[in-house]
Write a protein that holds these residues in place. Structure first.
Motif, PDB file in Angstrom:
ATOM      1  N   LEU A 126      30.235  41.865  52.858  1.00 24.31           N
ATOM      2  CA  LEU A 126      29.489  40.693  52.428  1.00 24.31           C
ATOM      3  C   LEU A 126      28.698  40.993  51.161  1.00 24.31           C
ATOM      4  O   LEU A 126      28.670  40.188  50.222  1.00 24.31           O
ATOM      5  CB  LEU A 126      28.549  40.214  53.536  1.00 24.31           C
ATOM      6  CG  LEU A 126      27.657  39.034  53.176  1.00 24.31           C
ATOM      7  CD1 LEU A 126      28.503  37.790  52.927  1.00 24.31           C
ATOM      8  CD2 LEU A 126      26.643  38.791  54.267  1.00 24.31           C
ATOM      9  N   ASN A 127      28.078  42.152  51.117  1.00 22.79           N
ATOM     10  CA  ASN A 127      27.324  42.563  49.935  1.00 22.79           C
ATOM     11  C   ASN A 127      28.239  42.683  48.720  1.00 22.79           C
ATOM     12  O   ASN A 127      27.895  42.233  47.623  1.00 22.79           O
ATOM     13  CB  ASN A 127      26.612  43.878  50.216  1.00 22.79           C
ATOM     14  CG  ASN A 127      25.649  44.243  49.129  1.00 22.79           C
ATOM     15  OD1 ASN A 127      24.729  43.494  48.849  1.00 22.79           O
ATOM     16  ND2 ASN A 127      25.861  45.402  48.520  1.00 22.79           N
ATOM     17  N   GLU A 128      29.399  43.280  48.898  1.00 23.87           N
ATOM     18  CA  GLU A 128      30.366  43.427  47.801  1.00 23.87           C
ATOM     19  C   GLU A 128      30.824  42.053  47.306  1.00 23.87           C
ATOM     20  O   GLU A 128      30.932  41.814  46.104  1.00 23.87           O
ATOM     21  CB  GLU A 128      31.561  44.263  48.259  1.00 23.87           C
ATOM     22  CG  GLU A 128      32.590  44.515  47.195  1.00 23.87           C
ATOM     23  CD  GLU A 128      32.127  45.472  46.122  1.00 23.87           C
ATOM     24  OE1 GLU A 128      32.670  45.398  45.000  1.00 23.87           O
ATOM     25  OE2 GLU A 128      31.219  46.280  46.383  1.00 23.87           O
ATOM     26  N   PHE A 129      31.072  41.139  48.235  1.00 24.37           N
ATOM     27  CA  PHE A 129      31.465  39.775  47.862  1.00 24.37           C
ATOM     28  C   PHE A 129      30.370  39.100  47.047  1.00 24.37           C
ATOM     29  O   PHE A 129      30.638  38.470  46.025  1.00 24.37           O
ATOM     30  CB  PHE A 129      31.784  38.962  49.123  1.00 24.37           C
ATOM     31  CG  PHE A 129      31.990  37.508  48.853  1.00 24.37           C
ATOM     32  CD1 PHE A 129      33.159  37.059  48.262  1.00 24.37           C
ATOM     33  CD2 PHE A 129      31.009  36.578  49.178  1.00 24.37           C
ATOM     34  CE1 PHE A 129      33.350  35.709  48.003  1.00 24.37           C
ATOM     35  CE2 PHE A 129      31.187  35.241  48.926  1.00 24.37           C
ATOM     36  CZ  PHE A 129      32.361  34.801  48.341  1.00 24.37           C
ATOM     37  N   LEU A 130      29.117  39.226  47.484  1.00 19.06           N
ATOM     38  CA  LEU A 130      28.007  38.600  46.769  1.00 19.06           C
ATOM     39  C   LEU A 130      27.807  39.214  45.384  1.00 19.06           C
ATOM     40  O   LEU A 130      27.507  38.501  44.418  1.00 19.06           O
ATOM     41  CB  LEU A 130      26.725  38.696  47.592  1.00 19.06           C
ATOM     42  CG  LEU A 130      26.703  37.849  48.853  1.00 19.06           C
ATOM     43  CD1 LEU A 130      25.448  38.124  49.658  1.00 19.06           C
ATOM     44  CD2 LEU A 130      26.844  36.374  48.540  1.00 19.06           C
ATOM     45  N   ILE A 131      27.977  40.526  45.273  1.00 21.22           N
ATOM     46  CA  ILE A 131      27.852  41.172  43.961  1.00 21.22           C
ATOM     47  C   ILE A 131      28.931  40.661  43.012  1.00 21.22           C
ATOM     48  O   ILE A 131      28.662  40.361  41.851  1.00 21.22           O
ATOM     49  CB  ILE A 131      27.922  42.708  44.096  1.00 21.22           C
ATOM     50  CG1 ILE A 131      26.644  43.235  44.746  1.00 21.22           C
ATOM     51  CG2 ILE A 131      28.129  43.364  42.741  1.00 21.22           C
ATOM     52  CD1 ILE A 131      26.692  44.707  45.065  1.00 21.22           C
ATOM     53  N   ARG A 132      30.153  40.549  43.501  1.00 19.75           N
ATOM     54  CA  ARG A 132      31.239  40.046  42.646  1.00 19.75           C
ATOM     55  C   ARG A 132      31.028  38.574  42.287  1.00 19.75           C
ATOM     56  O   ARG A 132      31.441  38.119  41.228  1.00 19.75           O
ATOM     57  CB  ARG A 132      32.584  40.228  43.324  1.00 19.75           C
ATOM     58  CG  ARG A 132      33.016  41.670  43.375  1.00 19.75           C
ATOM     59  CD  ARG A 132      34.420  41.791  43.970  1.00 19.75           C
ATOM     60  NE  ARG A 132      34.758  43.172  44.177  1.00 19.75           N
ATOM     61  CZ  ARG A 132      35.307  43.948  43.252  1.00 19.75           C
ATOM     62  NH1 ARG A 132      35.561  43.460  42.058  1.00 19.75           N
ATOM     63  NH2 ARG A 132      35.596  45.197  43.524  1.00 19.75           N
ATOM     64  N   LEU A 133      30.383  37.822  43.173  1.00 14.72           N
ATOM     65  CA  LEU A 133      30.088  36.420  42.901  1.00 14.72           C
ATOM     66  C   LEU A 133      29.015  36.283  41.831  1.00 14.72           C
ATOM     67  O   LEU A 133      29.122  35.450  40.932  1.00 14.72           O
ATOM     68  CB  LEU A 133      29.643  35.735  44.195  1.00 14.72           C
ATOM     69  CG  LEU A 133      29.476  34.233  44.182  1.00 14.72           C
ATOM     70  CD1 LEU A 133      30.833  33.560  43.974  1.00 14.72           C
ATOM     71  CD2 LEU A 133      28.863  33.778  45.496  1.00 14.72           C
ATOM     72  N   VAL A 134      27.990  37.125  41.894  1.00 17.73           N
ATOM     73  CA  VAL A 134      26.880  37.053  40.947  1.00 17.73           C
ATOM     74  C   VAL A 134      27.249  37.683  39.605  1.00 17.73           C
ATOM     75  O   VAL A 134      26.851  37.190  38.549  1.00 17.73           O
ATOM     76  CB  VAL A 134      25.622  37.726  41.544  1.00 17.73           C
ATOM     77  CG1 VAL A 134      24.516  37.821  40.518  1.00 17.73           C
ATOM     78  CG2 VAL A 134      25.143  36.959  42.766  1.00 17.73           C
ATOM     79  N   PHE A 135      27.997  38.776  39.635  1.00 19.95           N
ATOM     80  CA  PHE A 135      28.371  39.502  38.415  1.00 19.95           C
ATOM     81  C   PHE A 135      29.886  39.505  38.246  1.00 19.95           C
ATOM     82  O   PHE A 135      30.530  40.530  38.395  1.00 19.95           O
ATOM     83  CB  PHE A 135      27.864  40.948  38.457  1.00 19.95           C
ATOM     84  CG  PHE A 135      26.391  41.071  38.624  1.00 19.95           C
ATOM     85  CD1 PHE A 135      25.531  40.730  37.593  1.00 19.95           C
ATOM     86  CD2 PHE A 135      25.860  41.528  39.809  1.00 19.95           C
ATOM     87  CE1 PHE A 135      24.170  40.849  37.738  1.00 19.95           C
ATOM     88  CE2 PHE A 135      24.493  41.651  39.969  1.00 19.95           C
ATOM     89  CZ  PHE A 135      23.637  41.304  38.937  1.00 19.95           C
ATOM     90  N   PRO A 136      30.485  38.362  37.915  1.00 15.22           N
ATOM     91  CA  PRO A 136      31.952  38.336  37.776  1.00 15.22           C
ATOM     92  C   PRO A 136      32.404  39.055  36.511  1.00 15.22           C
ATOM     93  O   PRO A 136      31.677  39.133  35.523  1.00 15.22           O
ATOM     94  CB  PRO A 136      32.263  36.838  37.692  1.00 15.22           C
ATOM     95  CG  PRO A 136      31.022  36.230  37.135  1.00 15.22           C
ATOM     96  CD  PRO A 136      29.880  37.082  37.640  1.00 15.22           C
ATOM     97  N   ASP A 137      33.597  39.583  36.566  1.00 14.02           N
ATOM     98  CA  ASP A 137      34.240  40.231  35.412  1.00 14.02           C
ATOM     99  C   ASP A 137      33.421  41.355  34.809  1.00 14.02           C
ATOM    100  O   ASP A 137      33.417  41.563  33.598  1.00 14.02           O
ATOM    101  CB  ASP A 137      34.564  39.186  34.321  1.00 14.02           C
ATOM    102  CG  ASP A 137      35.485  38.109  34.833  1.00 14.02           C
ATOM    103  OD1 ASP A 137      36.333  38.416  35.697  1.00 14.02           O
ATOM    104  OD2 ASP A 137      35.353  36.960  34.389  1.00 14.02           O
TER     105      ASP A 137
END
Length: 103
Positions: free
Chosen positions: A35-46
């Protein structure tokens, strides 16, 4: 926190308490990490990012520069208090459950 979690598991489960508690701990831990990894990728894409450990700082690189994002103020205080309170809360739940089993 692990001893209080396993104490609660040993009181809650009648048979195979260690195995069942270990499986639940494993599933909870890796669910929080995913869940944390998903949220990080959502907030900091690319962006190339680091620090997927839950409730810690996030590092990322952009244009060759390294940036650090951390919580400050009330959110950081709340997470710190929750981390400190988790073990006593689990001990309290284990105590109540143990008292119920004795009756």
């Amino acid at each position: 926190m692990a001893p209080s979690f396993f104490l609660l598991g040993s009181i809650y489960f009648a048979k195979g308490a260690f195995v069942k508690t270990s499986v639940i701990a494993f599933v909870l831990y890796f669910s929080v990490i995913l869940l944390n990894e998903f949220l990080i990728r959502l907030v900091f894409p690319d962006r190339e990012h680091y620090g997927p450990t839950p409730f810690s700082d996030v590092y990322f690189q952009q244009n060759g520069r390294r940036y650090e994002v951390e919580l400050t103020g009330l959110p950081k205080l709340l997470i710190s208090l929750l981390s400190l309170a988790a073990a006593p809360i689990l001990w309290g739940i284990a105590y109540v459950r143990f008292k119920e089993k004795q009756l």
